[in-house]
Design a protein around this motif. Structure first.
Motif, short mmCIF file in Angstrom:
data_model
loop_
_atom_site.label_atom_id
_atom_site.label_comp_id
_atom_site.label_asym_id
_atom_site.label_seq_id
_atom_site.Cartn_x
_atom_site.Cartn_y
_atom_site.Cartn_z
N LEU B 110 46.97 34.92 45.24
CA LEU B 110 45.04 34.92 45.19
C LEU B 110 44.59 36.20 44.84
O LEU B 110 43.75 36.16 43.95
CB LEU B 110 44.70 34.47 46.67
CG LEU B 110 45.43 33.20 47.14
CD1 LEU B 110 44.70 32.83 48.45
CD2 LEU B 110 44.75 32.22 45.90
N ILE B 111 45.25 37.43 45.43
CA ILE B 111 44.57 38.91 45.18
C ILE B 111 44.54 39.13 43.55
O ILE B 111 43.60 39.49 42.87
CB ILE B 111 45.02 39.86 45.94
CG1 ILE B 111 45.02 39.56 47.24
CG2 ILE B 111 44.65 41.23 45.44
CD1 ILE B 111 45.60 40.69 48.19
N TYR B 118 43.20 27.10 41.20
CA TYR B 118 42.79 26.97 42.72
C TYR B 118 41.38 26.63 42.68
O TYR B 118 41.18 25.87 43.76
CB TYR B 118 42.66 28.69 42.97
CG TYR B 118 42.14 28.95 44.32
CD1 TYR B 118 42.70 28.66 45.61
CD2 TYR B 118 40.70 29.44 44.37
CE1 TYR B 118 42.20 29.11 46.86
CE2 TYR B 118 40.07 29.56 45.57
CZ TYR B 118 40.68 29.29 46.91
OH TYR B 118 40.15 29.52 47.72
N THR B 119 40.62 26.70 41.92
CA THR B 119 39.19 26.41 42.06
C THR B 119 38.90 24.86 41.77
O THR B 119 38.36 24.19 42.48
CB THR B 119 38.27 27.15 41.22
OG1 THR B 119 38.21 28.64 41.33
CG2 THR B 119 36.93 26.77 41.24
N LEU B 124 36.52 26.07 45.67
CA LEU B 124 36.09 27.44 46.27
C LEU B 124 36.27 28.41 45.03
O LEU B 124 37.20 28.50 44.07
CB LEU B 124 36.88 27.61 47.19
CG LEU B 124 36.83 26.93 48.46
CD1 LEU B 124 38.03 27.16 49.54
CD2 LEU B 124 35.56 26.96 49.36
N PRO B 125 35.53 29.46 45.13
CA PRO B 125 35.62 30.78 44.10
C PRO B 125 36.76 31.50 44.23
O PRO B 125 37.29 31.63 45.43
CB PRO B 125 34.58 31.31 44.36
CG PRO B 125 34.14 31.23 45.54
CD PRO B 125 34.41 30.07 45.97
N VAL B 128 37.15 36.34 44.56
CA VAL B 128 36.79 36.94 45.97
C VAL B 128 37.75 38.13 46.58
O VAL B 128 37.70 38.93 47.02
CB VAL B 128 36.12 36.30 47.13
CG1 VAL B 128 34.80 35.65 46.32
CG2 VAL B 128 37.08 35.29 47.25
N PHE B 129 39.35 37.70 46.12
CA PHE B 129 40.24 37.88 46.89
C PHE B 129 40.40 39.41 46.74
O PHE B 129 41.02 40.26 47.50
CB PHE B 129 41.58 37.24 46.79
CG PHE B 129 41.22 35.90 47.26
CD1 PHE B 129 41.33 35.32 48.60
CD2 PHE B 129 40.97 34.78 46.45
CE1 PHE B 129 40.97 34.23 49.22
CE2 PHE B 129 40.86 33.33 46.93
CZ PHE B 129 40.70 33.14 48.36
N HIS B 132 37.91 41.63 48.41
CA HIS B 132 38.27 41.46 49.70
C HIS B 132 39.32 42.81 50.13
O HIS B 132 39.25 43.31 50.82
CB HIS B 132 38.59 40.35 50.36
CG HIS B 132 37.50 39.31 50.56
ND1 HIS B 132 37.66 38.01 50.74
CD2 HIS B 132 36.21 39.65 50.36
CE1 HIS B 132 36.38 37.62 50.76
NE2 HIS B 132 35.64 38.41 50.68
N TRP B 133 40.56 42.45 49.19
CA TRP B 133 41.69 43.27 49.58
C TRP B 133 41.36 44.83 49.38
O TRP B 133 41.68 45.66 50.38
CB TRP B 133 42.87 43.02 48.63
CG TRP B 133 43.96 43.85 48.84
CD1 TRP B 133 44.90 43.86 50.02
CD2 TRP B 133 44.51 44.97 48.03
NE1 TRP B 133 45.83 44.84 49.60
CE2 TRP B 133 45.61 45.24 48.47
CE3 TRP B 133 44.24 44.96 46.60
CZ2 TRP B 133 46.35 46.16 47.92
CZ3 TRP B 133 44.81 46.20 45.90
CH2 TRP B 133 46.03 46.76 46.42
#
Lengths: 427, 175
Positions: B110-111, B118-119, B124-125, B128-129, B132-133
């Motif tokens: 995901l990162i 996935y989307t 979901l977008p 973002v991962f 976040h990381w």
């Protein structure tokens, strides 16, 4: 009953320079105490993973019908299967949350355990006796099996399907390959691990029986204490828990799952809860679910075809139930309303003894376009063919015009975009 | 010599060990045949690869990185003018780096945006991962820096107080 270390023949073989020599490994942390603590954590954790995994497998009712069964070759490995209950309705949600969160949180413990026993991988001679050779082969199944299960599980929850086959097949049979070696390892090491944990004070001398080939004969000066190293592993587990568990807890906690795949809601409002597969991703066309949509209800020798308006005219009931996925994420309870499955069975003369039902979706492709629900699932008064959720008409991504919702069932058994229900044994 | 001892000498472990291992091998073969039924080579490679990934790939990588970090923090590195009574521990770098690398190891698909659908699947977008990381990593190192500063102040507290007292007395003496 473990394979003893050392032995009279050892001195006859000189280890070549490099990692096969005990003095190559210099960390002062390695020793039976650290390995035993990590091993005992894994003993509890892996046992819980195996049990929740078996329950998760049973929840699909794979024995009920071929469409439910991702592993038709399972043979005796499904010996324990039982009809999955509908109460408590949160059983599957909790089971999957524990399975996935625990698996992720154990990653640093597993890595630390492998780090702590690395000198044993290179021990010299590589095989001392028949018993030792057999044990090393068993360790290949143990470590390979553990890595295989963690890798396939962690990749699957991120929808990254790069593994060589169906997730269900690989993760299920892989678990059975692993668990035998796990039992052998526990049986041969548990007594020693318990002794090591109880034994306080300085680590044993390198080369002794008690050191188990783990203690360095030439330790470097320590840069962290053994407890400090354990604390670091624990901090790693805590960090993974913090960025993951929210997707299983739901509600306010979801936003804390910063790295988990279902850590945000798709939007506000009555439809703002998690979607496993959108309508577009499984090939739903507007014509499939437009005014021409019909629900066909079949029973032995009878068939009724309903329009959406006729379905809405039937008695509507409510049930507050979650969606819980095999991938570990779930939603909090959503308020569904629709027609009871027992009422639909009554339309085709199965009102007195509603039995299993084949549910078919209009979706194209994917392994869960149809499912067979068990007798107890059909009979539960909370089992609905839902047409509304949280006070609004279902959205396309949540299964408009009608979807099944069954208490305690895995998410993929709550079939969306339902077009046909067949009650009773297949004709 | 009794029978059990003779067996142990020839086999290297107890008879119970042999029986348990044979039972586990039979179970592994029963499940393994089913596991290998599809893409036999692919599954075998994944299984053996999973056994060796940590020991032969990850461990050398993090061990070398850790050595490099230890070198930076070794005694004698830096000014070393004797005015600092304690040198900071390598763990101020080691702990946040370990946690950050662990998060990447588990959540890299995901990162690093390796999951193309996935989307489409979740609605979901997907972008973002990585952010976040990176922010979590920044927070981990910042927390470690804060700990270093607080501990440094705490450790040097008595010395600094003594220094202040000495300067005060010196001023008084001048008056």
């Amino acid at each position: 009953m473990g394979v003893t270390d050392g032995g009279p023949d050892r001195s006859r073989f000189a280890a070549p320079p490099g990692p096969t020599r005990p003095e190559f490994w210099r960390s002062p942390l390695r020793g039976p105490w650290l390995t035993a603590v990590l091993g005992l954590v894994l003993l509890v954790g892996v046992t819980l993973l195996f049990v929740t995994g078996l329950l998760s497998y049973a929840s699909y009712n794979p024995d009920l019908a071929p469409v439910n069964d991702q592993t038709p070759d399972k043979g005796w490995l499904g010996f324990y299967l039982f009809p999955w209950p509908t109460s408590p309705y949160w059983l599957y949600r909790v089971n999957q949350g524990v399975h996935v969160v625990l698996g992720i949180v154990l990653v640093p413990v597993l890595l630390a355990k492998l780090w702590s026993v690395i000198p044993k991988l290179f021990e010299w001679p590589p095989v001392r006796s028949v018993g030792h050779g057999v044990e090393r082969l068993s360790l290949l199944l143990l470590v390979g099996g553990a890595g295989f299960e963690f890798a396939t599980g962690i990749l699957n929850v991120q929808l990254h399907y790069i593994f060589p086959g169906s997730f269900y097949v690989l993760h299920f049979y892989g678990a059975w390959v692993f668990i035998g070696a796990f039992v052998v390892h526990v049986a041969s090491r548990l007594p020693r691990a318990l002794r090591s944990v109880r034994r306080a004070g300085a680590p044993p001398q390198a080369g002794t029986e008690e050191a188990a080939g783990l203690v360095s004969p030439r330790p470097a000066p320590p840069t962290i204490s053994r407890r400090g190293a354990l604390g670091m592993v624990g901090l790693g587990s805590l960090a993974l828990f913090a960025v993951t568990a929210g997707q299983s807890a739901g509600g306010w906690w979801r936003r804390t799952a910063l790295l988990a795949p279902h850590g945000r809601d798709p939007g506000p409002g009555p439809h703002g809860f998690q979607i496993n597969k959108t309508a577009a991703s499984v090939g739903i066309r507007p014509s499939d679910i437009g005014p021409a949509w019909r629900l066909t209800v079949r029973g032995p020798g009878r068939q009724v075809v309903l329009t959406r308006e006729e379905l809405l005219a039937m008695e509507q009931h409510e049930a507050a139930l979650p969606i819980a996925c095999v991938e570990g994420w779930s939603t909090s309870d959503q308020l569904w309303s629709g027609v009871r499955l027992t009422d639909l069975a009554a339309l085709v003369g199965r009102g007195s003894d509603p039995s299993r039902a084949l549910v078919e979706s209009v979706q194209r492709g994917g392994p869960f376009g149809s499912v067979v629900l068990a007798d107890n699932q059909v009979r539960d008064p909370r089992s609905l063919l839902a047409v509304r959720v949280n006070g609004a008409v279902l959205s396309e991504d949540h299964g408009y015009p009608a979807r099944v919702i069954v208490p305690g069932a895995p998410g993929v058994h709550n079939t969306k975009w339902v077009t046909r229900l067949t009650f009773g044994e297949p004709a | 010599m009794n029978g059990a001892l003779a067996f142990r000498r020839r086999y290297g472990a107890s008879p119970l060990h042999l029986l348990l291992v044979l039972a586990s091998f039979a179970l592994a073969a029963y499940a393994g045949v089913r596991l290998l039924k599809g893409d036999t080579l692919g599954v075998a490679l994944w299984f053996v690869g999973a056994a060796l990934l940590h020991d032969l790939v990850l461990l050398p990588l993090y061990a070398v990185t850790d050595r490099a970090a230890q070198y930076l923090f070794r005694k004698g590195a830096g000014a070393g003018d004797g005015s600092r009574p304690t040198r900071p521990s390598v763990n101020y770098v080691r702990v946040p780096a370990f946690v950050s690398a662990l998060l990447l190891l588990v959540w890299w698909p995901l990162i690093l945006r390796r999951v193309g659908h996935y989307t489409a699947a979740t609605g979901l977008p997907a972008d973002v991962f990585l952010g976040h990381w990176l922010l979590i990593t920044a927070a981990l190192f910042a927390a470690s820096a804060a700990t270093l500063v607080v501990r440094g102040l705490h450790a040097s507290g008595p010395r600094r107080r003594a220094e202040r007292r000495r300067r005060r007395e010196a001023r008084k003496a001048v008056k």
